[in-house]
Structure formats: structure tokens, C-alpha cells
Design a protein around this motif. Structure first.
Motif, PDB file in Angstrom:
ATOM      1  N   LEU A  42       0.781  -1.144   0.029  1.00  0.00           N
ATOM      2  CA  LEU A  42      -0.117  -0.147   0.000  1.00  0.00           C
ATOM      3  C   LEU A  42       1.087   1.444   0.058  1.00  0.00           C
ATOM      4  N   SER A  43       1.972   1.273   0.608  1.00  0.00           N
ATOM      5  CA  SER A  43       3.064   2.370   0.778  1.00  0.00           C
ATOM      6  C   SER A  43       3.546   2.696  -0.657  1.00  0.00           C
ATOM      7  N   ALA A  44       3.801   1.554  -1.184  1.00  0.00           N
ATOM      8  CA  ALA A  44       4.499   1.614  -2.423  1.00  0.00           C
ATOM      9  C   ALA A  44       3.640   2.317  -3.527  1.00  0.00           C
ATOM     10  N   ALA A  45       2.238   1.989  -3.302  1.00  0.00           N
ATOM     11  CA  ALA A  45       1.159   2.507  -4.271  1.00  0.00           C
ATOM     12  C   ALA A  45       0.833   3.973  -3.969  1.00  0.00           C
ATOM     13  N   GLY A  46       1.373   4.605  -3.080  1.00  0.00           N
ATOM     14  CA  GLY A  46       1.326   5.902  -2.910  1.00  0.00           C
ATOM     15  C   GLY A  46       0.215   6.576  -1.415  1.00  0.00           C
ATOM     16  N   ILE A  47      -0.044   5.275  -0.833  1.00  0.00           N
ATOM     17  CA  ILE A  47      -1.138   5.758  -0.012  1.00  0.00           C
ATOM     18  C   ILE A  47      -0.248   5.847   1.467  1.00  0.00           C
ATOM     19  N   PRO A  48      -0.439   6.802   2.312  1.00  0.00           N
ATOM     20  CA  PRO A  48       0.761   7.358   3.360  1.00  0.00           C
ATOM     21  C   PRO A  48       0.187   6.485   4.593  1.00  0.00           C
ATOM     22  N   ILE A  49       0.513   5.316   4.482  1.00  0.00           N
ATOM     23  CA  ILE A  49       0.251   4.342   5.519  1.00  0.00           C
ATOM     24  C   ILE A  49       1.534   3.909   6.416  1.00  0.00           C
ATOM     25  N   TYR A  50       1.509   4.086   7.678  1.00  0.00           N
ATOM     26  CA  TYR A  50       2.940   3.768   8.459  1.00  0.00           C
ATOM     27  C   TYR A  50       2.647   3.183   9.780  1.00  0.00           C
ATOM     28  N   ALA A  51       3.768   2.509  10.219  1.00  0.00           N
ATOM     29  CA  ALA A  51       3.538   1.845  11.503  1.00  0.00           C
ATOM     30  C   ALA A  51       4.617   2.704  12.490  1.00  0.00           C
ATOM     31  N   SER A  52       3.782   2.781  13.726  1.00  0.00           N
ATOM     32  CA  SER A  52       4.666   3.560  14.929  1.00  0.00           C
ATOM     33  C   SER A  52       4.838   2.397  16.085  1.00  0.00           C
ATOM     34  N   GLN A  53       6.127   2.676  16.636  1.00  0.00           N
ATOM     35  CA  GLN A  53       6.412   1.988  17.897  1.00  0.00           C
ATOM     36  C   GLN A  53       6.140   2.289  18.944  1.00  0.00           C
ATOM     37  N   GLY A  54       5.986   1.419  20.262  1.00  0.00           N
ATOM     38  CA  GLY A  54       6.096   2.028  21.460  1.00  0.00           C
ATOM     39  C   GLY A  54       4.584   2.032  21.893  1.00  0.00           C
ATOM     40  N   ARG A  55       4.320   2.489  23.158  1.00  0.00           N
ATOM     41  CA  ARG A  55       3.083   2.695  23.855  1.00  0.00           C
ATOM     42  C   ARG A  55       1.943   3.511  22.914  1.00  0.00           C
ATOM     43  N   GLY A  56       0.794   2.880  22.736  1.00  0.00           N
ATOM     44  CA  GLY A  56      -0.159   3.605  21.852  1.00  0.00           C
ATOM     45  C   GLY A  56       0.146   3.877  20.251  1.00  0.00           C
ATOM     46  N   GLY A  57       1.474   2.903  20.058  1.00  0.00           N
ATOM     47  CA  GLY A  57       1.765   2.960  18.722  1.00  0.00           C
ATOM     48  C   GLY A  57       0.696   2.100  18.003  1.00  0.00           C
ATOM     49  N   GLY A  58       0.983   1.766  16.591  1.00  0.00           N
ATOM     50  CA  GLY A  58       0.218   0.838  15.715  1.00  0.00           C
ATOM     51  C   GLY A  58       0.410   1.478  14.222  1.00  0.00           C
ATOM     52  N   ILE A  59      -0.703   0.654  13.431  1.00  0.00           N
ATOM     53  CA  ILE A  59      -0.434   1.155  12.189  1.00  0.00           C
ATOM     54  C   ILE A  59      -1.662   2.081  11.795  1.00  0.00           C
ATOM     55  N   SER A  60      -1.340   3.290  11.138  1.00  0.00           N
ATOM     56  CA  SER A  60      -1.888   4.468  10.732  1.00  0.00           C
ATOM     57  C   SER A  60      -2.155   5.015   9.508  1.00  0.00           C
ATOM     58  N   ILE A  61      -3.100   5.775   9.045  1.00  0.00           N
ATOM     59  CA  ILE A  61      -2.857   6.709   7.725  1.00  0.00           C
ATOM     60  C   ILE A  61      -3.083   7.840   7.951  1.00  0.00           C
ATOM     61  N   GLN A  62      -2.035   8.913   7.423  1.00  0.00           N
ATOM     62  CA  GLN A  62      -2.082  10.234   7.813  1.00  0.00           C
ATOM     63  C   GLN A  62      -3.486  10.918   7.957  1.00  0.00           C
ATOM     64  N   ASP A  63      -3.607  11.717   8.902  1.00  0.00           N
ATOM     65  CA  ASP A  63      -5.048  12.310   9.360  1.00  0.00           C
ATOM     66  C   ASP A  63      -5.676  13.159   7.979  1.00  0.00           C
ATOM     67  N   ASN A  64      -4.709  13.354   7.025  1.00  0.00           N
ATOM     68  CA  ASN A  64      -5.156  14.520   5.882  1.00  0.00           C
ATOM     69  C   ASN A  64      -5.379  13.548   4.813  1.00  0.00           C
ATOM     70  N   TYR A  65      -5.304  12.570   4.818  1.00  0.00           N
ATOM     71  CA  TYR A  65      -5.437  11.498   3.511  1.00  0.00           C
ATOM     72  C   TYR A  65      -6.938  11.118   3.464  1.00  0.00           C
ATOM     73  N   VAL A  66      -7.405  11.303   2.090  1.00  0.00           N
ATOM     74  CA  VAL A  66      -8.635  11.069   1.646  1.00  0.00           C
ATOM     75  C   VAL A  66      -8.727  10.050   0.384  1.00  0.00           C
ATOM     76  N   LEU A  67      -9.570   9.174   0.790  1.00  0.00           N
ATOM     77  CA  LEU A  67      -9.577   8.256  -0.452  1.00  0.00           C
ATOM     78  C   LEU A  67     -10.434   8.722  -1.628  1.00  0.00           C
ATOM     79  N   LYS A  68      -9.643   9.197  -2.523  1.00  0.00           N
ATOM     80  CA  LYS A  68     -10.304   9.850  -3.711  1.00  0.00           C
ATOM     81  C   LYS A  68     -10.804   9.104  -4.806  1.00  0.00           C
ATOM     82  N   LYS A  69     -12.176   9.201  -4.946  1.00  0.00           N
ATOM     83  CA  LYS A  69     -12.674   8.420  -6.134  1.00  0.00           C
ATOM     84  C   LYS A  69     -12.010   8.873  -7.627  1.00  0.00           C
ATOM     85  N   SER A  70     -11.360  10.021  -7.583  1.00  0.00           N
ATOM     86  CA  SER A  70     -10.681  10.536  -8.858  1.00  0.00           C
ATOM     87  C   SER A  70      -9.419  10.099  -8.956  1.00  0.00           C
TER      88      SER A  70
END
Length: 300
Positions: A42-70
Motif C-alpha cells: 500500500l505504501s509503494a502504491a502511494g497511500i501514506p500508511i505507516y507503523a509507529s512503535q511504542g506505547r499507543g503505537g500501531g498502524i495508521s494513515i495520515q490524518d489528512n489523507y482522503v480516499l479519492k474516487k478521482s
């Protein structure tokens, strides 16, 4: 399907915000390793997905990302909805839910363009149950075991690592690694009995385009010349199409190549007395021998 999981993962993370890899693995019923591989794709496809370590971490997508139908053309949107509609035939509610969501995102009506019935006109839908169990096994990378009746009528237990469901020449097959033969094999679904999903998992790549430019599945062929009665026209044109020549007396001449095995003799005998083998002589003789054996069985 992997594409289905990718869409669902993006949609889920946009909805939930952050999830751990084990949570996603449990949700999709795959391994944690598979989840991390999906993230890389997904990251290679240009979707800003990332994994963070530590307490409260996990896998997320940047808050300002919108799945655009365009991101997708009208034609691509149509193809996705049609593919999901075909999945709905097999997967039921899970594919239906995703279909409705994406139809809403794309603001398009999905076309109910496909209907599949796995049963014959005389049989129940047992093959559909087999299909769904094998599909589940492939998606979860789990072994299955079953009783299998081969072409010689022998029945034995098989354990396989199923890799692909294949539709070939009017029948469904499962392709996978057979632990008994220590090799890859095709198994016809109508010959499978007592199918059981095992707990053991496997890690084996799924092959791409099994039959494309491959000689591994080719059968030895022999040239045959057949003459059919006019009443067989519907079967003859279905099978041989442009290899058919109509004779002056209305009979149908076929010059073709057919498998040099029991499939040839079974087909000819299934036509009863409405077909004659002109050549080769060896096939004529074998058909005559089988006909004599049939007559012998029915003598009173």
C-alpha cells in the motif's frame, strides 16, 4: 482476494484511526507477516500508511489523507464494481458490504451482471460448499484433507496445500501441493469427498496463470476422423465448431485431434450409435472391443 483486503484495510484505518498489526491480522484472519507485507504494498502504491512503535503505537494513515474516487477512471470504477459483484456470488455478505460501500463512494449503480449455480440440473449444490471451504483454506493458507476418487476408480486420502481454484473445460479443479505425492496436482471438485479444513498452515507462493504457455498440462493428441448422424448436430457444433463439414447426405464429418487416452473413448461411446470412427484403425478396433464387452454384459 488480496485487492479486497487492501481496500478494506484502507477503509478500516480511515475509520478507526490506528490499529495494531495483530488486530489487523485477527480481523482479516491472516498472519502478522502478511499484514506488514500489505503495508509495504500500500505504501509503494502511494497511500501514506505507516507503523509507529511504542506505547499507543500501531498502524495508521495520515490524518489528512482522503480516499479519492478521482484516483480511478470511470472505467476502472466500473471494473472494480463488476469484480466485486462476481465475488458476491461466492463470498456472500462480506463482498456485498464492500460492494455497497464502494458503490456509494463512486456514486455509481452496480450492475447485477453475473449469476453462478454450481449444481447441475440433477445434483444438489455440494460443489458450492466445497468451493467455499477451499476458498477459505486458500485465503487463510491452511491445509485441507479429503478422500479422492481418481480416474481409475481408486479412493485414497489426500492432504494438500491448496493454492488456486481453476475452471477448465467445463469443470472446477483445485490446484495445490499434495503431501502424498510430494508434488503439485490438480483435483476435480466433483471427485472430492469428506473435505476437512486442517489447523496446519503453509507458506507457499500462489502461481500465476497455470496454463499459459505451459506444456506441463498438455495431453498427447491423436488425429481422428469421425462421422456423426444429423441428430448429433447440437453436440458436434458445440465441441468442434469450425472443424465440422456437412456431407451431401446430411451427416457431419469431423477431422480433428483428440486426447489419446480414455477421454477419447468415453466421448465416442457417449454418442452411442450416432457416430462412426473412420480413422485411425487402432481407435476403431478399441471402440469395437469395448462395444463387444458391453454386449457381453447384457446377454441373458
Amino acid at each position: 482476494m488480496k485487492e479486497n483486503r487492501y481496500f478494506q484495510m484502507v477503509y478500516l484505518l480511515l475509520e478507526k484511526g490506528t490499529m495494531t498489526a495483530p488486530q489487523l491480522a485477527a480481523y482479516f484472519e491472516v498472519s502478522v507477516r502478511t499484514i506488514y507485507r500489505d503495508i509495504d504494498i500500500l505504501s509503494a502504491a502511494g497511500i501514506p500508511i505507516y507503523a509507529s512503535q511504542g506505547r499507543g503505537g500501531g498502524i495508521s494513515i495520515q490524518d489528512n489523507y482522503v480516499l479519492k474516487k478521482s484516483m480511478l477512471s470511470q472505467e476502472e470504477q466500473k471494473h472494480i464494481l463488476m469484480a466485486l459483484q462476481s465475488m458476491q456470488v461466492i463470498e456472500g455478505e462480506s463482498a456485498k458490504s464492500l460492494l455497497l460501500k464502494l458503490s456509494s463512494v463512486f456514486q455509481r449503480e452496480h450492475v447485477d451482471w453475473l449469476e453462478i449455480d454450481f449444481s447441475s440440473w440433477t445434483k444438489s449444490g455440494a460443489v458450492k460448499v466445497l468451493f467455499q471451504t477451499l476458498q477459505n483454506a486458500i485465503l487463510k493458507s491452511r491445509r485441507v484433507k479429503f478422500l479422492y476418487c481418481n480416474g481409475r476408480g481408486e479412493v485414497n486420502e489426500r492432504t494438500i496445500e491448496p493454492l488456486k481454484l481453476v475452471f477448465k473445460s467445463y469443470d472446477w479443479y483445485v490446484y495445490g501441493f499434495c503431501t502424498l505425492r510430494n508434488d503439485f496436482r490438480f483435483f476435480k471438485l466433483t471427485r472430492i469427498r469428506r473435505l476437512t479444513l486442517c489447523d496446519e498452515v503453509y507458506d507457499r507462493p500462489i502461481p500465476d496463470q497455470l496454463f499459459k504457455e505451459s506444456e506441463n498440462f498438455a495431453m498427447a493428441m491423436t488425429p481422428v476422423t469421425l462421422v456423426f448422424d444429423p441428430c448429433m448436430a447440437f453436440r458436434v457444433y458445440d465441441k468442434f465448431d469450425d472443424e465440422v463439414t456437412k456431407m451431401p447426405d446430411g451427416r457431419l464429418l469431423v477431422e480433428t485431434y483428440m486426447p489419446d487416452n480414455n477421454l477419447l473413448y468415453s466421448y465416442i461411446l457417449s454418442c452411442g450409435d450416432s457416430v462412426e470412427v473412420i480413422k485411425p484403425q487402432s481407435v476403431r478396433e478399441k471402440i469395437a472391443e469395448r462395444a463387444r464387452n458391453i454386449v457381453e454384459k447384457y446377454k441373458t
